[in-house]
Write a protein that holds these residues in place. Structure first.
Motif, PDB file in Angstrom:
ATOM      1  N   GLU A  26      16.940   0.938 111.211  1.00  0.00           N
ATOM      2  CA  GLU A  26      17.072   0.825 109.762  1.00  0.00           C
ATOM      3  C   GLU A  26      16.005   1.678 109.085  1.00  0.00           C
ATOM      4  N   ASP A  27      16.255   2.040 107.843  1.00  0.00           N
ATOM      5  CA  ASP A  27      15.243   2.719 107.053  1.00  0.00           C
ATOM      6  C   ASP A  27      13.992   1.851 106.981  1.00  0.00           C
TER       7      ASP A  27
ATOM      8  N   SER B 244      13.492   2.531 112.328  1.00  0.00           N
ATOM      9  CA  SER B 244      13.805   3.957 112.339  1.00  0.00           C
ATOM     10  C   SER B 244      15.316   4.123 112.319  1.00  0.00           C
ATOM     11  N   LEU B 245      15.773   5.238 111.770  1.00  0.00           N
ATOM     12  CA  LEU B 245      17.206   5.508 111.719  1.00  0.00           C
ATOM     13  C   LEU B 245      17.648   6.364 112.904  1.00  0.00           C
TER      14      LEU B 245
END
Length: 291
Positions: free
Chosen positions: A89-90, A39-40
């Motif tokens: 992170e995406d 996840s960002l």
């Protein structure tokens, strides 16, 4: 050392189904299971003192989801080794990065927060279209997800471009102890349309024989290396995507190949793989093959 089976998790019902499927898959192949939550959240944390050690609410939630999925996996099969990783992170990028060190990637068909009515989540589509390892999107009916049909279906194309998919499908059928249905779709050539029934019948027989020969050639090496697998060949007239969608209704897994062309940055999925990922009645494995 065996590479792990990697599952993308996000707490959605779809990803929990993917976890259950992956646990059973890992047990069949004697693999460890790695659960990845990406996840960002760091992008949306706002300004925080650099000396702060507090975890954000989003990160706490991410760690809780990963831990809950790991507990679910252990309860389903305590003998499967499970690890977790939470990445800022995406999600699609994170899974694609792990593909280089994965036996396969497993995702659900829709993620948390996806638009209602979507046939396939954006993360699953992106990963299936670009990963360098096999990708399994868990979708379809419960009976198929649970492996109740006793059959793996593999689509066989015109050339050896699908050889990786055939090898994957044969190994999968062996691990499951089930039959492998190798399906080759064929179409009448445009110049063969005629008003003569006799000529039309000859053309049909010729195309059917060619399709059967292609099946035999495509399966020769892979099936020869796994003689205990019950391989059933079927040549069917019709568009490949429709033929395989019909076959998916009686399968526990449908396997298709996808060419990976160097330097090509668009979605590297053919029409057949794209249709199966959106509409198949069972989990779909997309196996990359370099062009």
């Amino acid at each position: 050392m065996e590479l792990p089976l990697v599952v993308g998790v996000d707490g959605s019902d779809s990803s929990l189904e993917a976890v259950d499927w992956a646990v059973d898959e890992a047990a069949r192949h004697g693999l460890s299971l790695r659960l990845v939550f990406a996840s960002l959240w760091e992008r949306y944390e706002g300004v925080r003192p650099s000396f702060s050690t507090d975890r954000t609410a989003d990160k706490v939630m991410a760690e809780h989801i990963a831990a809950s999925c790991a507990e679910r996996a252990r309860l389903r099969n305590p003998e499967v080794k499970v690890s977790t990783e939470v990445l800022p992170e995406d999600p699609a990028s994170a899974l694609l990065h792990t593909a280089h060190e994965s036996f396969a990637l497993v995702t659900g068909s829709r993620g948390r927060g996806e638009i209602a009515g979507m046939l396939l989540g954006s993360v699953s589509l992106t990963v299936a279209a670009h990963a360098v390892c096999p990708v399994v999107v868990v979708r379809g009916r419960r009976r198929s997800e649970q492996g109740s049909h006793g059959a793996v279906v593999v689509g066989v194309g015109d050339t050896t471009d699908g050889s990786a998919a055939v090898r994957f499908a044969v190994r999968e059928a062996e691990a499951r102890g089930c039959a492998l249905h190798a399906v080759r779709a064929w179409r009448h050539r445009a110049h063969e349309h005629t008003d003569s029934p006799l000529i039309a019948d000859d053309a049909t027989a010729s195309e059917d024989e060619r399709a059967s020969a292609l099946l035999t050639e495509a399966l020769r090496d892979a099936a020869g290396d796994h003689p205990q697998v019950d391989v059933r060949r079927q040549a069917v007239e019709g568009p490949a995507h429709k033929v395989l969608l019909d076959a998916s209704a009686g399968a526990d897994l449908v396997v298709v190949g996808a060419l990976r062309r160097q330097g090509h940055f668009g979605l590297q999925l053919g029409r057949t793989a794209h249709a199966l990922l959106h509409h198949a009645d069972c989990p779909v494995a997309v196996v990359p093959q370099r062009a």
